[in-house]
Enzyme design. Structure first.
Site, PDB file in Angstrom:
ATOM      1  N   TYR A 149     -11.094  -9.941   3.363  1.00  0.00           N
ATOM      2  CA  TYR A 149     -10.861  -8.618   2.758  1.00  0.00           C
ATOM      3  C   TYR A 149     -11.910  -8.333   1.690  1.00  0.00           C
ATOM      4  O   TYR A 149     -12.563  -9.244   1.222  1.00  0.00           O
ATOM      5  CB  TYR A 149      -9.425  -8.440   2.275  1.00  0.00           C
ATOM      6  CG  TYR A 149      -8.927  -9.188   1.057  1.00  0.00           C
ATOM      7  CD1 TYR A 149      -9.375  -8.883  -0.221  1.00  0.00           C
ATOM      8  CD2 TYR A 149      -7.937 -10.156   1.179  1.00  0.00           C
ATOM      9  CE1 TYR A 149      -8.873  -9.532  -1.343  1.00  0.00           C
ATOM     10  CE2 TYR A 149      -7.430 -10.809   0.072  1.00  0.00           C
ATOM     11  CZ  TYR A 149      -7.900 -10.492  -1.198  1.00  0.00           C
ATOM     12  OH  TYR A 149      -7.397 -11.138  -2.290  1.00  0.00           O
ATOM     13  N   PHE A 150     -12.068  -7.042   1.372  1.00  0.00           N
ATOM     14  CA  PHE A 150     -13.188  -6.519   0.559  1.00  0.00           C
ATOM     15  C   PHE A 150     -14.534  -6.796   1.224  1.00  0.00           C
ATOM     16  O   PHE A 150     -15.496  -7.193   0.557  1.00  0.00           O
ATOM     17  CB  PHE A 150     -13.213  -7.128  -0.849  1.00  0.00           C
ATOM     18  CG  PHE A 150     -12.108  -6.711  -1.774  1.00  0.00           C
ATOM     19  CD1 PHE A 150     -11.464  -5.480  -1.635  1.00  0.00           C
ATOM     20  CD2 PHE A 150     -11.719  -7.531  -2.827  1.00  0.00           C
ATOM     21  CE1 PHE A 150     -10.449  -5.103  -2.498  1.00  0.00           C
ATOM     22  CE2 PHE A 150     -10.709  -7.156  -3.697  1.00  0.00           C
ATOM     23  CZ  PHE A 150     -10.068  -5.943  -3.532  1.00  0.00           C
ATOM     24  N   PRO A 151     -14.654  -6.598   2.559  1.00  0.00           N
ATOM     25  CA  PRO A 151     -15.921  -6.936   3.222  1.00  0.00           C
ATOM     26  C   PRO A 151     -17.105  -6.095   2.751  1.00  0.00           C
ATOM     27  O   PRO A 151     -18.248  -6.553   2.802  1.00  0.00           O
ATOM     28  CB  PRO A 151     -15.624  -6.667   4.710  1.00  0.00           C
ATOM     29  CG  PRO A 151     -14.501  -5.688   4.711  1.00  0.00           C
ATOM     30  CD  PRO A 151     -13.670  -6.041   3.515  1.00  0.00           C
ATOM     31  N   LYS A 164     -24.965   2.465  -1.213  1.00  0.00           N
ATOM     32  CA  LYS A 164     -24.887   3.762  -1.917  1.00  0.00           C
ATOM     33  C   LYS A 164     -24.995   3.642  -3.443  1.00  0.00           C
ATOM     34  O   LYS A 164     -25.018   4.651  -4.131  1.00  0.00           O
ATOM     35  CB  LYS A 164     -23.623   4.509  -1.524  1.00  0.00           C
ATOM     36  CG  LYS A 164     -22.317   3.925  -2.015  1.00  0.00           C
ATOM     37  CD  LYS A 164     -21.174   4.821  -1.551  1.00  0.00           C
ATOM     38  CE  LYS A 164     -19.833   4.199  -1.840  1.00  0.00           C
ATOM     39  NZ  LYS A 164     -18.729   5.013  -1.358  1.00  0.00           N
ATOM     40  N   TYR A 176       0.858  -1.186   0.000  1.00  0.00           N
ATOM     41  CA  TYR A 176       0.000   0.000   0.000  1.00  0.00           C
ATOM     42  C   TYR A 176       0.895   1.238   0.000  1.00  0.00           C
ATOM     43  O   TYR A 176       1.383   1.699   1.038  1.00  0.00           O
ATOM     44  CB  TYR A 176      -0.948   0.006   1.212  1.00  0.00           C
ATOM     45  CG  TYR A 176      -1.752  -1.271   1.386  1.00  0.00           C
ATOM     46  CD1 TYR A 176      -1.927  -2.175   0.332  1.00  0.00           C
ATOM     47  CD2 TYR A 176      -2.349  -1.590   2.600  1.00  0.00           C
ATOM     48  CE1 TYR A 176      -2.645  -3.348   0.487  1.00  0.00           C
ATOM     49  CE2 TYR A 176      -3.091  -2.761   2.766  1.00  0.00           C
ATOM     50  CZ  TYR A 176      -3.219  -3.639   1.705  1.00  0.00           C
ATOM     51  OH  TYR A 176      -3.933  -4.802   1.869  1.00  0.00           O
ATOM     52  N   SER A 190      -1.839 -14.840   3.213  1.00  0.00           N
ATOM     53  CA  SER A 190      -2.922 -14.209   2.466  1.00  0.00           C
ATOM     54  C   SER A 190      -2.836 -14.659   1.012  1.00  0.00           C
ATOM     55  O   SER A 190      -1.736 -14.800   0.473  1.00  0.00           O
ATOM     56  CB  SER A 190      -2.762 -12.689   2.565  1.00  0.00           C
ATOM     57  OG  SER A 190      -3.847 -12.038   1.989  1.00  0.00           O
ATOM     58  N   ASN A 191      -3.994 -14.889   0.421  1.00  0.00           N
ATOM     59  CA  ASN A 191      -4.069 -15.266  -1.006  1.00  0.00           C
ATOM     60  C   ASN A 191      -3.396 -16.604  -1.299  1.00  0.00           C
ATOM     61  O   ASN A 191      -2.932 -16.825  -2.420  1.00  0.00           O
ATOM     62  CB  ASN A 191      -3.470 -14.150  -1.881  1.00  0.00           C
ATOM     63  CG  ASN A 191      -4.179 -12.828  -1.688  1.00  0.00           C
ATOM     64  OD1 ASN A 191      -5.372 -12.719  -1.932  1.00  0.00           O
ATOM     65  ND2 ASN A 191      -3.456 -11.820  -1.208  1.00  0.00           N
ATOM     66  N   SER A 210     -15.941  -3.323  -1.884  1.00  0.00           N
ATOM     67  CA  SER A 210     -15.452  -2.039  -2.410  1.00  0.00           C
ATOM     68  C   SER A 210     -16.548  -0.973  -2.451  1.00  0.00           C
ATOM     69  O   SER A 210     -16.542  -0.102  -3.324  1.00  0.00           O
ATOM     70  CB  SER A 210     -14.825  -2.224  -3.799  1.00  0.00           C
ATOM     71  OG  SER A 210     -13.766  -3.144  -3.717  1.00  0.00           O
TER      72      SER A 210
HETATM   73  P1  NAP Z   1     -13.884  -2.698   1.205  1.00  0.00           P
HETATM   74  O1  NAP Z   1     -13.603  -2.675   2.644  1.00  0.00           O
HETATM   75  O2  NAP Z   1     -14.799  -3.727   0.672  1.00  0.00           O
HETATM   76  O3  NAP Z   1     -14.476  -1.279   0.747  1.00  0.00           O
HETATM   77  C1  NAP Z   1     -13.921  -0.097   1.242  1.00  0.00           C
HETATM   78  C2  NAP Z   1     -14.395   1.072   0.410  1.00  0.00           C
HETATM   79  O4  NAP Z   1     -15.825   1.231   0.544  1.00  0.00           O
HETATM   80  C3  NAP Z   1     -13.811   2.393   0.915  1.00  0.00           C
HETATM   81  O5  NAP Z   1     -12.531   2.627   0.406  1.00  0.00           O
HETATM   82  C4  NAP Z   1     -14.841   3.403   0.446  1.00  0.00           C
HETATM   83  O6  NAP Z   1     -14.609   3.610  -0.954  1.00  0.00           O
HETATM   84  C5  NAP Z   1     -16.153   2.627   0.643  1.00  0.00           C
HETATM   85  N1  NAP Z   1     -16.728   2.823   1.993  1.00  0.00           N
HETATM   86  C6  NAP Z   1     -16.223   2.416   3.196  1.00  0.00           C
HETATM   87  N2  NAP Z   1     -17.033   2.736   4.211  1.00  0.00           N
HETATM   88  C7  NAP Z   1     -18.092   3.365   3.659  1.00  0.00           C
HETATM   89  C8  NAP Z   1     -19.270   3.929   4.190  1.00  0.00           C
HETATM   90  N3  NAP Z   1     -19.518   3.900   5.506  1.00  0.00           N
HETATM   91  N4  NAP Z   1     -20.159   4.478   3.336  1.00  0.00           N
HETATM   92  C9  NAP Z   1     -19.919   4.508   2.004  1.00  0.00           C
HETATM   93  N5  NAP Z   1     -18.814   3.994   1.431  1.00  0.00           N
HETATM   94  C10 NAP Z   1     -17.900   3.422   2.248  1.00  0.00           C
HETATM   95  O7  NAP Z   1     -12.549  -2.784   0.331  1.00  0.00           O
HETATM   96  P2  NAP Z   1     -11.013  -2.501   0.644  1.00  0.00           P
HETATM   97  O8  NAP Z   1     -10.832  -1.300   1.499  1.00  0.00           O
HETATM   98  O9  NAP Z   1     -10.299  -2.514  -0.636  1.00  0.00           O
HETATM   99  O10 NAP Z   1     -10.608  -3.794   1.472  1.00  0.00           O
HETATM  100  C11 NAP Z   1     -10.577  -3.770   2.891  1.00  0.00           C
HETATM  101  C12 NAP Z   1      -9.182  -3.955   3.394  1.00  0.00           C
HETATM  102  O11 NAP Z   1      -8.754  -5.286   3.122  1.00  0.00           O
HETATM  103  C13 NAP Z   1      -8.132  -3.076   2.713  1.00  0.00           C
HETATM  104  O12 NAP Z   1      -8.098  -1.768   3.227  1.00  0.00           O
HETATM  105  C14 NAP Z   1      -6.889  -3.855   3.006  1.00  0.00           C
HETATM  106  O13 NAP Z   1      -6.416  -3.554   4.301  1.00  0.00           O
HETATM  107  C15 NAP Z   1      -7.366  -5.299   2.911  1.00  0.00           C
HETATM  108  N6  NAP Z   1      -7.080  -5.961   1.631  1.00  0.00           N
HETATM  109  C16 NAP Z   1      -6.219  -7.006   1.636  1.00  0.00           C
HETATM  110  C17 NAP Z   1      -5.918  -7.671   0.466  1.00  0.00           C
HETATM  111  C18 NAP Z   1      -4.954  -8.809   0.500  1.00  0.00           C
HETATM  112  O14 NAP Z   1      -4.470  -9.232  -0.560  1.00  0.00           O
HETATM  113  N7  NAP Z   1      -4.639  -9.341   1.669  1.00  0.00           N
HETATM  114  C19 NAP Z   1      -6.518  -7.287  -0.748  1.00  0.00           C
HETATM  115  C20 NAP Z   1      -7.414  -6.225  -0.729  1.00  0.00           C
HETATM  116  C21 NAP Z   1      -7.698  -5.581   0.466  1.00  0.00           C
HETATM  117  P3  NAP Z   1     -15.266   4.828  -1.795  1.00  0.00           P
HETATM  118  O15 NAP Z   1     -15.443   5.980  -0.871  1.00  0.00           O
HETATM  119  O16 NAP Z   1     -14.303   5.061  -2.904  1.00  0.00           O
HETATM  120  O17 NAP Z   1     -16.553   4.263  -2.306  1.00  0.00           O
END
Ligand code: NAP
Length: 316
Positions: free
Chosen positions: A204-206, A215, A58, A156-157, A209
């Site tokens: 991850y990606f809970p 929304k 990151y 991971s992965n 995205s």
């Molecule tokens: P995510 O948690 O599914 O989605 C987060 C995105 O949703 C935010 O960046 C924001 O994007 C939107 N959001 C969050 N809260 C919100 C709310 N209350 N209201 C409206 N929109 C909201 O996806 P992610 O952040 O990519 O994944 C979570 C974490 O997993 C990452 O930060 C990382 O630490 C980890 N991760 C790990 C791997 C791995 O390979 N191990 C891969 C991917 C991710 P917008 O504002 O742009 O819509």
């Protein structure tokens, strides 16, 4: 506080963490400001979240540096914060991973320096490489654990086969993989293995995205910038997008019942799921973190947990 134990380690964390890929993750998202990223971290820590999930990948270390700067601020007690980071990406070589003992050992030292700390609570191998026997990679991390530089070992992965090889000596504490209400593959084979081996799971990606926040709507087209990775993702296109939105729309009565947002309701579902240890939604703005943190106070009934589960059965 109801903290959860990570695998066989002595690390305990709140069930809601912060995904920090948008904290300093300039290589992943456009328009990020360092100061906003630090404010995202502070907002998490000020609202009951104590696990921060980051990685070298990151921002090529920038995320770790920004988190390290916040950790040094006097209002925060390092001993109460759980830092999870990851490595495997070879710098300046896109898509090339290294799990060799030498690379992982050096990666831990580099991460410690960027985070300005003397231990990492959870250290994950971010992606498998093609060459290193996985139990040898984990043995190197076990030595770092014995030396007190890391406190829990994660991967991971990894495929299930790679995980089994990694866990030959029983040293793996936690797995982080893609999983959400709309991506439930892990329930089939991975979850039973994790349960049997007392390994924690962090999805991850809970929020898929942002798709699982309520929304997005069927009739309003998504406007993503040219460099936004969501632009071409299947989840945001055609029939799959429609199915997801239709399922999410059915959550509104339950959200009203709990006086919660859709995102809080979805996060509460993960927190009640016995197979999930810590859920780490990402955020680009402090307001999103503050909003998501309120899920810590949302306790679903068994019946409502099952209702949400059923609404998303089609994604199994
Ligand atoms: P995510 O948690 O599914 O989605 C987060 C995105 O949703 C935010 O960046 C924001 O994007 C939107 N959001 C969050 N809260 C919100 C709310 N209350 N209201 C409206 N929109 C909201 O996806 P992610 O952040 O990519 O994944 C979570 C974490 O997993 C990452 O930060 C990382 O630490 C980890 N991760 C790990 C791997 C791995 O390979 N191990 C891969 C991917 C991710 P917008 O504002 O742009 O819509």
């Amino acid at each position: 506080m109801a903290e959860i134990r990570i695998g066989h380690s002595q690390v305990y964390a709140e069930q809601l963490g912060l995904g920090a890929n948008a904290v300093g993750g300039h290589n992943l998202f456009t328009g990020l400001e360092d100061e906003t990223g630090k404010q995202v971290v502070r907002t998490a820590l000020n609202n009951g979240i104590n696990l921060i999930d980051t990685a070298f990948a990151y921002g090529n270390g920038r995320s770790e540096e920004l988190i390290g700067e916040v950790l040094r601020e006097e209002e925060y007690d390092r001993s109460r914060i759980v830092i999870a980071t990851k490595a495997a990406h070879v710098p300046n070589k896109k898509g090339v991973f290294d799990n060799s003992p030498e690379f992982l050992t050096q990666s831990v030292e580099d991460a410690l320096r960027r985070l300005q700390t003397d231990y990492i609570d959870i250290f994950y191998i971010h992606f498998p490489d093609e060459h290193t026997p996985k139990n040898e990679a984990i043995a190197a991390l076990h030595q770092l654990k014995e030396a007190g530089k890391i406190r829990a070992i994660g991967v991971s992965n990894f495929s299930l086969e790679q995980l089994k090889e990694a866990n030959l000596d029983g040293y793996v504490d936690v797995v982080e993989d893609k999983f959400s209400l709309i991506y439930r593959e892990a329930e089939k084979e991975l979850f039973p293995y994790l349960k049997e081996n007392n390994i924690s799971f962090v999805p991850y990606f809970p929020l898929a995205s942002g798709l699982l926040t309520g929304k997005y709507h069927l009739n309003s087209p998504q406007e993503f910038g040219a460099h936004d990775p969501r632009k071409n993702r299947p989840d945001f296109q055609g029939e799959r997008f429609e199915k997801i939105i239709q399922a999410v729309d059915q959550l509104h009565p339950l959200a009203e019942k709990y006086q919660a947002t859709i995102a809080q309701l979805v996060l509460a579902w993960y927190m009640k799921n016995p197979r999930i240890s810590v859920v780490i939604p990402g955020a680009k703005r402090p307001e999103q973190v503050a909003d998501n943190a309120r899920a810590l106070d949302l306790h679903l009934s068994n019946e409502d947990y099952q209702t949400i589960d059923q609404l998303f059965q089609q994604f199994k």
